[in-house]
Design a protein around this motif. Structure first.
Motif, PDB file in Angstrom:
ATOM      1  N   ALA A   1     -40.252 -36.083  -9.171  1.00 56.85           N
ATOM      2  CA  ALA A   1     -40.452 -34.719  -8.687  1.00 56.85           C
ATOM      3  C   ALA A   1     -41.175 -34.709  -7.346  1.00 56.85           C
ATOM      4  O   ALA A   1     -40.885 -33.876  -6.470  1.00 56.85           O
ATOM      5  N   SER A   2     -42.098 -35.636  -7.167  1.00 49.08           N
ATOM      6  CA  SER A   2     -42.823 -35.727  -5.904  1.00 49.08           C
ATOM      7  C   SER A   2     -41.888 -36.193  -4.785  1.00 49.08           C
ATOM      8  O   SER A   2     -41.936 -35.673  -3.659  1.00 49.08           O
ATOM      9  N   TRP A   3     -41.042 -37.166  -5.090  1.00 52.49           N
ATOM     10  CA  TRP A   3     -40.053 -37.630  -4.112  1.00 52.49           C
ATOM     11  C   TRP A   3     -39.123 -36.497  -3.700  1.00 52.49           C
ATOM     12  O   TRP A   3     -38.843 -36.296  -2.509  1.00 52.49           O
ATOM     13  N   ASP A   4     -38.659 -35.744  -4.685  1.00 55.83           N
ATOM     14  CA  ASP A   4     -37.767 -34.625  -4.385  1.00 55.83           C
ATOM     15  C   ASP A   4     -38.462 -33.595  -3.497  1.00 55.83           C
ATOM     16  O   ASP A   4     -37.851 -33.037  -2.575  1.00 55.83           O
ATOM     17  N   ALA A   5     -39.735 -33.331  -3.771  1.00 52.49           N
ATOM     18  CA  ALA A   5     -40.477 -32.373  -2.960  1.00 52.49           C
ATOM     19  C   ALA A   5     -40.663 -32.880  -1.538  1.00 52.49           C
ATOM     20  O   ALA A   5     -40.543 -32.113  -0.568  1.00 52.49           O
ATOM     21  N   LEU A   6     -40.976 -34.165  -1.404  1.00 49.59           N
ATOM     22  CA  LEU A   6     -41.156 -34.729  -0.067  1.00 49.59           C
ATOM     23  C   LEU A   6     -39.868 -34.645   0.739  1.00 49.59           C
ATOM     24  O   LEU A   6     -39.861 -34.172   1.884  1.00 49.59           O
ATOM     25  N   THR A   7     -38.771 -35.084   0.152  1.00 47.45           N
ATOM     26  CA  THR A   7     -37.505 -35.080   0.897  1.00 47.45           C
ATOM     27  C   THR A   7     -37.020 -33.658   1.169  1.00 47.45           C
ATOM     28  O   THR A   7     -36.477 -33.376   2.244  1.00 47.45           O
ATOM     29  N   ALA A   8     -37.252 -32.736   0.212  1.00 44.74           N
ATOM     30  CA  ALA A   8     -36.861 -31.340   0.437  1.00 44.74           C
ATOM     31  C   ALA A   8     -37.717 -30.717   1.535  1.00 44.74           C
ATOM     32  O   ALA A   8     -37.212 -29.952   2.373  1.00 44.74           O
ATOM     33  N   GLY A   9     -39.004 -31.028   1.537  1.00 43.70           N
ATOM     34  CA  GLY A   9     -39.873 -30.509   2.586  1.00 43.70           C
ATOM     35  C   GLY A   9     -39.469 -31.013   3.956  1.00 43.70           C
ATOM     36  O   GLY A   9     -39.441 -30.264   4.935  1.00 43.70           O
TER      37      GLY A   9
END
Length: 359
Positions: free
Chosen positions: A62-70
């Protein structure tokens, strides 16, 4: 610098919150699973050779997804990342660094003292850390019912699931006092030990984009936060018997940061703020009051565990989870180290576990 937009808009409505701090600096909220802090503020710094991240967030899907989405909301692909500057080795800061490097080929830079912690942790044999922690807590006066789950975890082999065991080894060193080799930017490394032995702040020695009074901006990691006093515990190394003074290191580091006279602080948690001198004064006063209070408690001899039970935390001791109690005891020991070094406390001869009393 590259023009980017920030926030949750249009097709990026599901992206995490991003903030444009001006002058080629943005922040992205990257969540920390099951943690009251909520998220790490990962900062993006544009350079003439491509974007650089300051910290990366926890190693979690979830953190990876947030980083890449950001990043995507700022029109940056993960493949575009040129480098990663790690303020310190904790998993909510360094956790995703290896995945960023795998996806982009970016370099990773960290202070040598924290790089050594990563190297030591990765190379540890199964169970070494739990053996060390159990023995350390026993010597601090922890009761048998607190030690039992640690011994059970050691026997079951669950130790290999703890965070940090597979953290990426950095391939560059952050040298204190040096301007970092970032094309088109003036970013200087400031060594600020205390929270970890190799914690660094990064001073952007450029005119503030809003012309605020002061000298540039400070990426402060966990060293200087607007509303939280960071955890200061012992520097843990099962193979090193050196008696360190992390709280003394932290207090000295605070004074060093105050002298920078930064116009604005961009921390890794909470929010950006101005007037770091005022915040440093508050933190110095907080720790002075805490040391005075602990010295009063030590009118009766106490083990580190007993002292931790009596210290003021954000909740009553009986509501503090098992793992958080370990952190609390480490903080109590760091304060005891400081009191002993100042000549305000001493161990009671012959006590086992060792108790301390005020002088």
């Amino acid at each position: 610098m590259t023009q980017r937009t920030a926030g949750r808009t249009g097709e990026d409505a599901a992206a995490p919150a991003t903030i444009d701090h001006g002058g080629g600096v943005w922040s992205i909220e990257v969540p920390i699973p099951d943690n009251p802090l909520g998220h790490t503020l990962v900062h993006l710094l544009d350079t003439d050779r491509g974007p650089v991240l300051i910290d990366t967030g926890w190693d979690d899907p979830a953190s990876w997804d947030a980083l890449t989405a950001g990043l995507a909301s700022l029109h940056v692909r993960i493949e575009d990342i040129h480098g990663v500057l790690v303020t310190h080795h904790h998993p909510d800061h360094h956790g995703l660094s290896g995945q960023v490097r795998e996806a982009s080929g970016a370099w990773i830079a960290m202070h040598a003292a924290d790089a050594e912690v990563v190297r030591r942790t990765r190379g540890a044999e199964p169970g070494v850390w739990l053996d060390y922690l159990t023995a350390k807590l026993a010597s601090a006066g922890a009761p048998p019912d607190h030690l039992a789950p640690l011994r059970a975890a050691r026997d079951s082999g669950r130790m290999r699931t703890l965070p940090g065991l597979h953290a990426a080894l950095p391939d560059r060193e952050i040298t204190p006092g040096d301007l970092l080799p970032l094309a088109g930017r003036a970013l200087r490394a400031i060594w600020t030990p205390g929270h970890t032995p190799g914690h660094v702040c990064l001073h952007l020695e450029e005119t503030h984009p809003a012309n605020l009074p002061g000298r540039g901006r400070l990426f402060s990691g966990d060293h200087l936060l607007p509303g939280i006093s960071p955890h200061i515990g012992l520097y843990e190394d099962p193979e090193d018997a050196t008696v360190t003074d992390p709280l003394g290191d932290y207090l000295s580091s605070l004074e060093r940061v105050a002298r920078l006279d930064a116009a604005e602080v961009l921390p890794a948690h909470q929010h950006a703020f101005t007037n770091p001198r005022e915040r440093v004064t508050e933190l110095l006063a907080h720790h002075e009051a805490r040391l005075t209070g602990l010295r009063a408690l030590l009118a009766t001899p106490l083990t580190p565990w007993q002292l931790a039970e009596r210290m003021e935390w954000n909740r009553p001791w009986d509501r503090i989870p098992h793992g958080s109690r370990n952190i609390a005891v480490s903080e109590a020991e760091a304060h005891l180290r400081r009191l002993v070094k100042l000549g305000h406390a001493e161990p009671v001869p012959g006590s086992d576990p060792v108790a301390y009393t005020a002088r």
